[in-house]
Design a protein around this motif. Structure first.
Motif, PDB file in Angstrom:
ATOM      1  N   HIS A 135      -2.705   7.791   6.329  1.00  0.00           N
ATOM      2  CA  HIS A 135      -3.459   8.092   5.109  1.00  0.00           C
ATOM      3  C   HIS A 135      -4.312   6.905   4.648  1.00  0.00           C
ATOM      4  O   HIS A 135      -5.451   7.091   4.194  1.00  0.00           O
ATOM      5  N   THR A 174       0.830  -1.204   0.000  1.00  0.00           N
ATOM      6  CA  THR A 174       0.000   0.000   0.000  1.00  0.00           C
ATOM      7  C   THR A 174       0.866   1.256   0.000  1.00  0.00           C
ATOM      8  O   THR A 174       0.563   2.238  -0.691  1.00  0.00           O
ATOM      9  N   VAL A 193       0.628   4.069  -2.813  1.00  0.00           N
ATOM     10  CA  VAL A 193       0.347   5.478  -2.531  1.00  0.00           C
ATOM     11  C   VAL A 193       1.456   6.365  -3.083  1.00  0.00           C
ATOM     12  O   VAL A 193       1.203   7.442  -3.645  1.00  0.00           O
ATOM     13  N   ASP A 253       1.063   6.998  -6.632  1.00  0.00           N
ATOM     14  CA  ASP A 253       0.007   7.985  -6.878  1.00  0.00           C
ATOM     15  C   ASP A 253       0.475   9.415  -6.622  1.00  0.00           C
ATOM     16  O   ASP A 253      -0.226  10.362  -6.977  1.00  0.00           O
ATOM     17  N   PHE A 286      -1.558  13.345   1.186  1.00  0.00           N
ATOM     18  CA  PHE A 286      -0.431  12.503   1.592  1.00  0.00           C
ATOM     19  C   PHE A 286       0.789  13.394   1.723  1.00  0.00           C
ATOM     20  O   PHE A 286       1.205  14.046   0.764  1.00  0.00           O
ATOM     21  N   THR A 296       1.587   6.559   5.430  1.00  0.00           N
ATOM     22  CA  THR A 296       0.620   5.612   4.870  1.00  0.00           C
ATOM     23  C   THR A 296      -0.257   5.033   5.972  1.00  0.00           C
ATOM     24  O   THR A 296      -1.459   4.823   5.772  1.00  0.00           O
TER      25      THR A 296
END
Length: 414
Positions: free
Chosen positions: A294, A262, A266, A269, A342, A291
């Motif tokens: 988030h 993950t 992220v 992204d 983030f 993370t």
């Protein structure tokens, strides 16, 4: 004792729970819709729960909160815990069972994988896990999985060959790290990895009934894992000094792999953050930490009250439950500035709520965090051109973890 129920006994219980959760969701209850964990926007549903105030009474017959301050208070309250309330008398227990369908923990091996102990036990087990990881890392926890992670990344660093970041890298790495910690024999490690994968739905099963095939795999894997690693029977009184083998195998491997994959997802992204981590591997801990806030690996936590608990004018009665929406609390604008952003440099704001020292999540953290951190650093160093080739695939009905199953990627330029 691990469930010995037949399919004909297990199936109706799972179907009944699934049916009730479906009915709750029809009434547009945001928490009930979160339990479905299908196509609804979890952040919007979390916002709706926050709008109900400090505590919301759900049609699912439980209190729910998505506000950070309330969530923090509940998660730290010793009057609440994950251990299931017990009737005061044997007669009371028999009467309760006469009219109410069995709870999920009565038909699934949640007790056997140590998901229902008291806070004192979890605090003790956290210390044991942290000590074992530190010893394995030579006293430096971040180095616990650094070299295995680099080797794992190099094995899959083949130009122009797509691979799956979860199944080909993160999960095998986490399982191998735990196998080393538990001294699993080399010849048994491939089997151990498979058993950990079959037990991955355990955390979600604390709140959401799995399908029959998934439940049967979980029950079988729990039994076989216990036999393989020689795990002692659960001992709430704390009569042994061994790390919680079954808890780490059932939930720690998936949690570590999920957090690693993950975090990378992220970062992909957020190109600026991904570039920063590629340039400076020392930012990997910050990436994992953000993370956890988030996109937390544990999105919600169910607690039970052992006595009446009054909070902001509402009373959680003894024996009743409350679900803390960790992900929603982490997006609470009253706690975090720009909560939907983030931010690798996020500092001076409240602590995350996904890992709580005296709950089972706290026991998993000393293992999961260094594994995820090592995995992110290795991917950034060895696979800097990484990019996604397809959307992530998630397990249906996985409201607690998000059930990440697959993340197809490649190092080929797009």
């Amino acid at each position: 004792m691990i469930s010995t129920k037949t399919d004909s006994e297990l199936g109706p219980v799972l179907m009944a729970h699934r049916g009730m959760q479906w009915i709750y969701g029809i009434k547009d209850d945001p928490y009930a819709l979160l339990l479905r964990a299908e196509s609804d926007d979890p952040h919007e549903l979390g916002r709706q729960v926050r709008e109900h105030g400090a505590l919301m009474w759900s049609t699912a017959e439980t209190w729910v909160t998505g506000r950070y301050s309330t969530a923090a208070a509940l998660l730290g309250d010793p009057r609440l815990g994950v251990r299931y309330p017990k009737p005061e008398t044997e007669a009371g227990e028999e009467a309760w069972q006469d009219w109410q369908m069995p709870a999920l923990h009565e038909v699934l091996p949640l007790d056997d994988v140590l998901l229902a102990l008291d806070r004192v036990s979890y605090r003790r087990l956290r210390a044991l896990t942290a000590s074992a990881v530190s010893a394995a890392a030579g006293g430096t926890e971040p180095a616990f999985a650094a070299e295995p992670a680099r080797r794992a990344a190099e094995r899959i660093a083949r130009p122009d060959v797509p691979f799956d970041l979860m199944t080909d890298f993160a999960h095998p790495l986490a399982a191998d790290a735990l196998a080393g910690l538990l001294d699993v024999a080399p010849d048994d490690r491939e089997r151990f990895t498979g058993l950990c994968a079959d037990m991955a739905p355990a955390l979600d099963a604390t709140l959401c009934p799995p399908r029959m095939t998934t439940a049967r795999e979980l029950i079988t894997a729990a039994r076989q894992t216990s036999e393989l690693i020689g795990a002692p029977a659960p001992d709430p009184a704390g009569g042994d000094d061994a790390v919680p083998r079954m808890l780490l195998a059932a939930a720690g491997v998936h949690l570590a792999a999920h957090l690693a994959a993950t975090t990378v997802s992220v970062l992909l992204d957020h190109p600026e953050a991904w570039a920063a981590v590629r340039e400076d591997a020392a930012l990997a801990p910050a990436a994992v930490r953000e993370t956890v806030r988030h996109a937390p690996p544990v999105r919600m936590q169910q607690l039970f009250a052992y006595e009446d608990v009054e909070l902001d004018g509402s009373v959680i009665t003894a024996g009743g439950g409350v679900t803390v929406l960790v992900e929603a609390a982490h997006r609470d604008p009253e706690a975090y500035g720009e909560p939907n952003r983030f931010d690798l440099d996020r500092a001076g704001q409240p602590e995350q709520l996904a890992f709580v020292d005296d709950l089972y999540t706290g026991v998993l953290e000393p293992f999961a965090t260094p594994v995820a951190t090592a995995a992110v650093a290795a991917v950034a160093a060895v696979l800097p051109r990484l990019r996604r080739t397809a959307p992530a695939l998630r397990r249906l009905r996985s409201p607690v973890t998000g059930g990440l199953l697959s993340l197809p990627v490649t190092t080929t330029a797009g």
